[in-house]
Design a protein around this motif. Structure first.
Motif, mmCIF file in Angstrom:
data_model
loop_
_atom_site.group_PDB
_atom_site.id
_atom_site.type_symbol
_atom_site.label_atom_id
_atom_site.label_comp_id
_atom_site.label_asym_id
_atom_site.label_seq_id
_atom_site.Cartn_x
_atom_site.Cartn_y
_atom_site.Cartn_z
ATOM 1 N N ALA A 81 49.589 -8.695 36.265
ATOM 2 C CA ALA A 81 50.666 -8.833 37.227
ATOM 3 C C ALA A 81 51.636 -7.673 37.090
ATOM 4 O O ALA A 81 52.118 -7.398 35.983
ATOM 5 N N ALA A 82 51.912 -7.014 38.206
ATOM 6 C CA ALA A 82 52.826 -5.872 38.206
ATOM 7 C C ALA A 82 54.158 -6.268 38.820
ATOM 8 O O ALA A 82 54.227 -7.037 39.768
ATOM 9 N N SER A 83 55.239 -5.721 38.247
ATOM 10 C CA SER A 83 56.572 -5.947 38.788
ATOM 11 C C SER A 83 57.382 -4.677 38.631
ATOM 12 O O SER A 83 57.010 -3.766 37.902
ATOM 13 N N GLY A 84 58.525 -4.648 39.311
ATOM 14 C CA GLY A 84 59.368 -3.456 39.262
ATOM 15 C C GLY A 84 59.019 -2.503 40.399
ATOM 16 O O GLY A 84 58.723 -2.934 41.504
ATOM 17 N N ARG A 85 59.007 -1.227 40.104
ATOM 18 C CA ARG A 85 58.800 -0.198 41.121
ATOM 19 C C ARG A 85 57.311 -0.010 41.407
ATOM 20 O O ARG A 85 56.758 1.084 41.224
ATOM 21 N N THR A 86 56.674 -1.037 41.882
ATOM 22 C CA THR A 86 55.228 -0.987 42.106
ATOM 23 C C THR A 86 54.854 -0.009 43.211
ATOM 24 O O THR A 86 53.706 0.441 43.269
ATOM 25 N N TYR A 87 55.810 0.338 44.072
ATOM 26 C CA TYR A 87 55.519 1.295 45.144
ATOM 27 C C TYR A 87 55.192 2.675 44.598
ATOM 28 O O TYR A 87 54.664 3.525 45.305
ATOM 29 N N SER A 88 55.518 2.921 43.323
ATOM 30 C CA SER A 88 55.238 4.219 42.714
ATOM 31 C C SER A 88 53.800 4.321 42.217
ATOM 32 O O SER A 88 53.376 5.375 41.749
ATOM 33 N N MET A 89 53.051 3.226 42.319
ATOM 34 C CA MET A 89 51.656 3.243 41.870
ATOM 35 C C MET A 89 50.713 3.234 43.054
ATOM 36 O O MET A 89 50.936 2.535 44.038
ATOM 37 N N TYR A 90 49.643 3.993 42.942
ATOM 38 C CA TYR A 90 48.610 4.009 43.965
ATOM 39 C C TYR A 90 47.275 3.542 43.423
ATOM 40 O O TYR A 90 46.325 3.382 44.187
ATOM 41 N N ALA A 91 47.219 3.329 42.125
ATOM 42 C CA ALA A 91 45.968 2.902 41.510
ATOM 43 C C ALA A 91 46.260 2.087 40.275
ATOM 44 O O ALA A 91 47.305 2.249 39.628
ATOM 45 N N MET A 92 45.337 1.208 39.953
ATOM 46 C CA MET A 92 45.437 0.451 38.715
ATOM 47 C C MET A 92 44.080 0.440 38.040
ATOM 48 O O MET A 92 43.045 0.464 38.704
ATOM 49 N N GLY A 93 44.133 0.413 36.736
ATOM 50 C CA GLY A 93 42.883 0.468 35.985
ATOM 51 C C GLY A 93 42.886 -0.481 34.809
ATOM 52 O O GLY A 93 43.927 -1.027 34.427
ATOM 53 N N TRP A 94 41.698 -0.685 34.278
ATOM 54 C CA TRP A 94 41.518 -1.450 33.048
ATOM 55 C C TRP A 94 40.851 -0.544 32.009
ATOM 56 O O TRP A 94 39.890 0.159 32.316
ATOM 57 N N PHE A 95 41.395 -0.596 30.810
ATOM 58 C CA PHE A 95 40.825 0.116 29.674
ATOM 59 C C PHE A 95 40.641 -0.890 28.551
ATOM 60 O O PHE A 95 41.209 -1.979 28.581
ATOM 61 N N ARG A 96 39.852 -0.513 27.542
ATOM 62 C CA ARG A 96 39.689 -1.394 26.389
ATOM 63 C C ARG A 96 39.636 -0.553 25.124
ATOM 64 O O ARG A 96 39.282 0.631 25.161
ATOM 65 N N GLN A 97 39.992 -1.197 24.024
ATOM 66 C CA GLN A 97 40.042 -0.476 22.764
ATOM 67 C C GLN A 97 39.688 -1.396 21.606
ATOM 68 O O GLN A 97 40.135 -2.549 21.559
ATOM 69 N N THR A 98 38.886 -0.866 20.685
ATOM 70 C CA THR A 98 38.580 -1.570 19.443
ATOM 71 C C THR A 98 39.157 -0.758 18.300
ATOM 72 O O THR A 98 39.397 0.454 18.434
ATOM 73 N N PRO A 99 39.397 -1.402 17.163
ATOM 74 C CA PRO A 99 40.035 -0.705 16.035
ATOM 75 C C PRO A 99 39.274 0.559 15.638
ATOM 76 O O PRO A 99 38.055 0.553 15.495
ATOM 77 N N GLY A 100 40.011 1.642 15.489
ATOM 78 C CA GLY A 100 39.429 2.892 15.045
ATOM 79 C C GLY A 100 38.743 3.708 16.120
ATOM 80 O O GLY A 100 38.179 4.775 15.839
ATOM 81 N N LYS A 101 38.790 3.215 17.354
ATOM 82 C CA LYS A 101 38.126 3.941 18.443
ATOM 83 C C LYS A 101 39.129 4.338 19.512
ATOM 84 O O LYS A 101 40.211 3.761 19.619
#
Length: 122
Positions: free
Chosen positions: A23-43
């Motif tokens: 969920a996005a809030s605030g100045r969302t008009y400044s964004m044109y894209a959204m993404g998902w990333f993932r991370q595991t320890p040490g990587k």
């Protein structure tokens, strides 16, 4: 400023499904894209999927193509990541990100959520 809050993580068995929300809030008009990333320890943080704010463009990592689907609901300022056929190697902390381009490079995103843990048991 933009605030991003992820939810929907948890523990699931191999082959199961989860849906993450951001969920996005605030100045969302400044964004044109959204993404998902993932991370595991040490990587390094790894790209998963991205979508343009109007939903017309999507991008996926090869490792999740055919299993994960990114979508958005502009009325709710929310982006979703539907994850099916989950594997143990999908276990990670998943982060939502907001930026100006649909890209797979984490440094090009301006805003980040706090992350949500996804654990896939074998």
């Amino acid at each position: 400023q933009v605030q991003l809050v992820e939810s929907g993580g948890g523990l699931v068995q191999t082959g199961g499904s989860l849906r993450l929300s951001c969920a996005a809030s605030g100045r969302t008009y400044s964004m044109y894209a959204m993404g998902w990333f993932r991370q595991t320890p040490g990587k390094e943080r790894e790209f998963v999927a991205a979508i343009s704010w109007n939903g017309a463009m999507t991008l996926y990592a090869d490792s999740v193509k055919g299993r994960f689907t990114i979508s958005n609901d502009n009325a709710k300022n929310t982006v979703y990541l539907q994850m099916n056929s989950l594997k143990p190697e999908d276990t990670a902390v998943y982060y939502c990100a907001g930026g100006k381009h649909v890209v797979d490079t984490s440094t090009l995103y301006d805003y980040w959520g706090q992350g949500t843990q996804v654990t896939v048991s074998s």
